[in-house]
Motif scaffolding. Structure first.
Motif, PDB file in Angstrom:
ATOM      1  N   ILE A  46       0.862  -1.188   0.000  1.00 42.43           N
ATOM      2  CA  ILE A  46       0.000   0.000   0.000  1.00 42.43           C
ATOM      3  C   ILE A  46       0.895   1.234   0.000  1.00 42.43           C
ATOM      4  O   ILE A  46       1.818   1.328   0.801  1.00 42.43           O
ATOM      5  N   ASP A  47       0.609   2.166  -0.925  1.00 40.25           N
ATOM      6  CA  ASP A  47       1.310   3.447  -0.912  1.00 40.25           C
ATOM      7  C   ASP A  47       0.566   4.354   0.069  1.00 40.25           C
ATOM      8  O   ASP A  47      -0.545   4.800  -0.229  1.00 40.25           O
ATOM      9  N   PRO A  48       1.141   4.632   1.243  1.00 38.92           N
ATOM     10  CA  PRO A  48       0.391   5.366   2.261  1.00 38.92           C
ATOM     11  C   PRO A  48       0.074   6.804   1.869  1.00 38.92           C
ATOM     12  O   PRO A  48      -0.839   7.403   2.417  1.00 38.92           O
ATOM     13  N   GLU A  49       0.815   7.351   0.912  1.00 45.21           N
ATOM     14  CA  GLU A  49       0.536   8.721   0.488  1.00 45.21           C
ATOM     15  C   GLU A  49      -0.696   8.793  -0.406  1.00 45.21           C
ATOM     16  O   GLU A  49      -1.375   9.803  -0.466  1.00 45.21           O
ATOM     17  N   LYS A  50      -0.986   7.686  -1.109  1.00 49.80           N
ATOM     18  CA  LYS A  50      -2.108   7.697  -2.056  1.00 49.80           C
ATOM     19  C   LYS A  50      -3.400   7.159  -1.441  1.00 49.80           C
ATOM     20  O   LYS A  50      -4.485   7.512  -1.870  1.00 49.80           O
ATOM     21  N   CYS A  51      -3.291   6.251  -0.470  1.00 50.94           N
ATOM     22  CA  CYS A  51      -4.463   5.558   0.079  1.00 50.94           C
ATOM     23  C   CYS A  51      -5.431   6.569   0.705  1.00 50.94           C
ATOM     24  O   CYS A  51      -5.014   7.478   1.413  1.00 50.94           O
ATOM     25  N   ILE A  52      -6.747   6.411   0.416  1.00 57.48           N
ATOM     26  CA  ILE A  52      -7.735   7.325   0.980  1.00 57.48           C
ATOM     27  C   ILE A  52      -8.600   6.641   2.039  1.00 57.48           C
ATOM     28  O   ILE A  52      -9.464   7.259   2.624  1.00 57.48           O
TER      29      ILE A  52
END
Lengths: 171, 153
Positions: free
Chosen positions: A37-43
């Motif tokens: 999971i890319d934590p910057e992109k996850c909503i």
């Protein structure tokens, strides 16, 4: 047939054993390794959690944070989370060397802030998801009062479409 | 962890045979685990390491406990595949125990000291991933995964 046919053949082919633990190996194209999971992109929309067949992905709301947790020990590497992610925040990497001593090492956690309902004050959605919905309304040309979206679905239910402002802006 | 050659015992506890085929792959001349001193043995009494596959079904649990207690100390377990590591897709089924963690809880209740476990996730894991775990025993490879936590500010 000479006695050395087999030896000749063996010399011709050579060594086929790969030198893996000493030298790195390549994975085939399209290989599905560890999902990340890319934590910057996850909503924090939880679409991946609904799609995950073995429930390796789980979510939990605690202390004002939504915890998206992936446990690789149960993951079957099917790649469905990648297919459903609206933000393309999950991707399959090429990592497969997941040897671990403890099952806690096989975990990735993403903690996202939640927003409170302006009426009852309970947490109901992540801040990033709220901002994304506002942006989508704008892109669709719909005028919406941001304070309305600050309400939880329960307190939003009684309001009519007119009050919420779901009317197309005439140009 | 182990200085001598590793003798492995292959224990299937109700898996689909995907992981078992990968274990056989490890022993073929292409991957050739024997160059690391790994030898497949036919009885748990000869084994140092037990390669455990499958989600540990209720039918196979008693036999699995017998096999694990039969192995001499010091012994290790390598949980291979998603089923053994965390129950896999059957983690909440009535017919399975649900992975090695739940199985160890049962072992402790019965007064059996559970051996140390190494996890190899994958469905099935690549033969190289199993080789990586065996090389980790010998100190030839290092761990590449650790827990990661992200907190939004």
């Amino acid at each position: 047939m000479s006695r050395f046919t087999l030896l000749k053949k063996a010399k011709e082919i050579g060594v086929i054993t790969e030198r893996y633990p000493y030298k790195p190996t390549k994975v085939p194209e399209g290989f599905r390794g560890k999902p990340e999971i890319d934590p910057e992109k996850c909503i924090g929309c939880c679409a991946c959690i609904a799609a995950c067949p073995p429930n390796a992905l789980t979510s939990l709301d605690e202390n004002g944070y939504r915890v998206i947790r992936i446990f690789y020990g149960r993951c079957i590497f099917c790649g469905r989370c990648v297919d459903v992610c609206p933000e393309k925040a999950i991707r399959m990497t090429e990592e497969f060397e997941l040897t671990a001593d403890d099952h806690e090492e096989l975990v990735q956690e993403v903690r996202l802030k939640l927003v409170r309902c302006s009426v009852c004050g309970r947490y109901y959605d992540t801040e990033r998801h709220y901002r994304m919905i506002l942006k989508e309304f704008e892109e669709a040309g719909l005028k919406v009062d941001p304070e309305v979206l600050r309400r939880c679905p329960e307190h939003r239910m009684g309001m009519s479409a007119e009050v919420i402002g779901l009317r197309r802006v005439r140009k | 962890m182990i200085k001598k050659s590793i003798w492995i015992y292959h224990l299937n506890t109700g898996g689909c045979n995907g992981c078992d085929i990968e274990i056989i792959d490890v022993l073929t001349p292409f991957h050739d685990a024997e160059r690391l001193g790994v030898k497949l043995v036919g009885s748990p009494r000869h084994a140092d390491v037990i390669l455990l596959t499958g989600p540990i079904t209720r039918q196979s649990m008693e036999k699995a406990i017998n096999a694990i207690t039969a192995a001499p100390d010091p012994k290790f377990i390598v949980a291979i595949g998603s089923c053994a590591c965390g129950g896999g897709i059957w983690y909440d089924s009535y017919a399975t125990v649900g992975g090695i963690e739940a199985f160890y809880k049962i072992l402790r209740e019965r007064g059996v000291k559970p051996p140390k476990v190494i996890y190899v996730p994958g469905c099935p894991p690549r033969p190289e991933a199993i080789l990586h775990a065996l090389a980790y025993f010998k100190g030839l490879a290092s761990k590449k995964i650790k827990k990661r936590v992200f907190v939004e500010k």
